[in-house]
Design an enzyme around this catalytic site. Sequence first.
Site, mmCIF file in Angstrom:
data_model
loop_
_atom_site.group_PDB
_atom_site.id
_atom_site.type_symbol
_atom_site.label_atom_id
_atom_site.label_comp_id
_atom_site.label_asym_id
_atom_site.label_seq_id
_atom_site.Cartn_x
_atom_site.Cartn_y
_atom_site.Cartn_z
ATOM 1 N N CYS A 178 66.239 44.071 16.014
ATOM 2 C CA CYS A 178 65.054 44.747 16.142
ATOM 3 C C CYS A 178 63.655 44.134 15.654
ATOM 4 O O CYS A 178 62.739 44.540 16.150
ATOM 5 C CB CYS A 178 65.312 46.097 15.309
ATOM 6 S SG CYS A 178 66.769 46.900 15.522
ATOM 7 N N HIS B 31 58.630 49.179 15.087
ATOM 8 C CA HIS B 31 59.665 49.426 15.857
ATOM 9 C C HIS B 31 60.182 50.585 16.327
ATOM 10 O O HIS B 31 60.470 51.630 15.402
ATOM 11 C CB HIS B 31 60.789 48.499 15.367
ATOM 12 C CG HIS B 31 62.319 48.769 15.996
ATOM 13 N ND1 HIS B 31 62.448 48.635 17.277
ATOM 14 C CD2 HIS B 31 63.294 49.071 15.464
ATOM 15 C CE1 HIS B 31 63.697 48.943 17.550
ATOM 16 N NE2 HIS B 31 64.318 49.022 16.706
ATOM 17 N N ASN C 190 65.608 53.672 21.800
ATOM 18 C CA ASN C 190 65.346 52.421 20.929
ATOM 19 C C ASN C 190 65.674 51.200 21.978
ATOM 20 O O ASN C 190 66.875 50.866 22.308
ATOM 21 C CB ASN C 190 66.258 52.258 19.767
ATOM 22 C CG ASN C 190 66.423 50.972 18.975
ATOM 23 O OD1 ASN C 190 65.768 50.105 19.511
ATOM 24 N ND2 ASN C 190 67.103 51.297 17.842
#
Length: 333
Positions: free
Chosen positions: A114, A260, A290
């Site tokens: 991430c 993020h 995501n």
Amino acid sequence: MTRLTRIAGLGHYVPPRVVTNHDLEQLMDTSDAWIQERSGIQERHFAADDTTCTDMAAEAARHALDAAGWTPDDVQFIVFATLSPDLFFPGNGVLLQHQLGLGEVGAMDIRNQCTGFVYGLSAADGLIRMGTYDRILLIGAELQSPALRLTTEGRDTAVLFGDGAGAACLEVTGGRDGSHVLGHRMHSNGKYALELCIRRPGAANRPWISKEMIDDGSSGIYMNGREVFKHAVTKFPAVILEVLADHGVTPDQLALVIPHQANMRITEAVRKRLDLPEAKVYSNIQRYGNTTAGSIPIAFSEAVRAGTVKRGDLVCLASFGSGFTWAASLLRY
Ligand code: UT7
């Protein structure tokens, strides 16, 4: 001249196939209400079977090159952040070099999940400041859908992740008055490595991979969601405040925070901790889920295209995820 880095152009690409929460309801015991309430996600994009992560990165890169006014020949180096490379090795950087038809420029892969885009930005920024290169293509891209178990057993992670790619053309600039990257902060704590990981295949295993590992699900994504959540809501704001303090910037001076996109509830907790209005914390998880290393550059590219970020604006990029790693960059767009 002081050598600094500026973003010359951004681009992004998501595959056309939209998968809604209702589509997932047909595949597993889940519900649109559960997914939206826990994560904020309404839909995500899954790539077609013949699309690779490098294909999506190449599309995003072409948009970024256009936005920067570069030709492929302008790219002197590639930094490619992904956890879903086409091959176990070599990395996607070399595949992109070939696919874009670039000269024999260097290519480096970042394996930071991430936080990959932020770590990649810091590496590229360092290379530009040092004078090693003047123009670098930075990618954050993921093709995660093939690794998802689209069954009730895999539902805790399958509903969260999506595919997509973002790209940034980074170039040298002088002077601190105009667009430039101010700085970065990066952290890790490998004590939590197994809280969010794919354990197999891996060279720590004997054998390296077996049919049993595939059958028992250990070659799929494992996430202890509650543990990740608990750390994310404290580390995200902490690292943002660190990078702001380094440069004497207060949250109210930021035009936009681009976190993020892991979970709407995490984004909301960060926003409240920094005491910022909703309009100043970017969110697109509703549409993409995501996308790991792709999420920040996709969001940044969208925000620039929508006019939400303008030249001269102070922008903070921040991420938390597998590792655990967490990181933030501050820049004047
Ligand atoms: O980018 C990487 C970083 N990742 C993150 O930041 C993720 C951080 N964590 C999270 O976002 C949240 O922990 C999740 C969204 C993953 C999960 O939300 P939660 O509120 O922590 O739920 P939970 O894992 O505690 O699960 C609650 C219940 C469980 O059932 P029981 O044990 O209470 O009966 C799960 O089995 O929800 C069940 N559940 C589901 N139900 C319907 C788990 N997944 C699903 C699902 N649909 N897809």
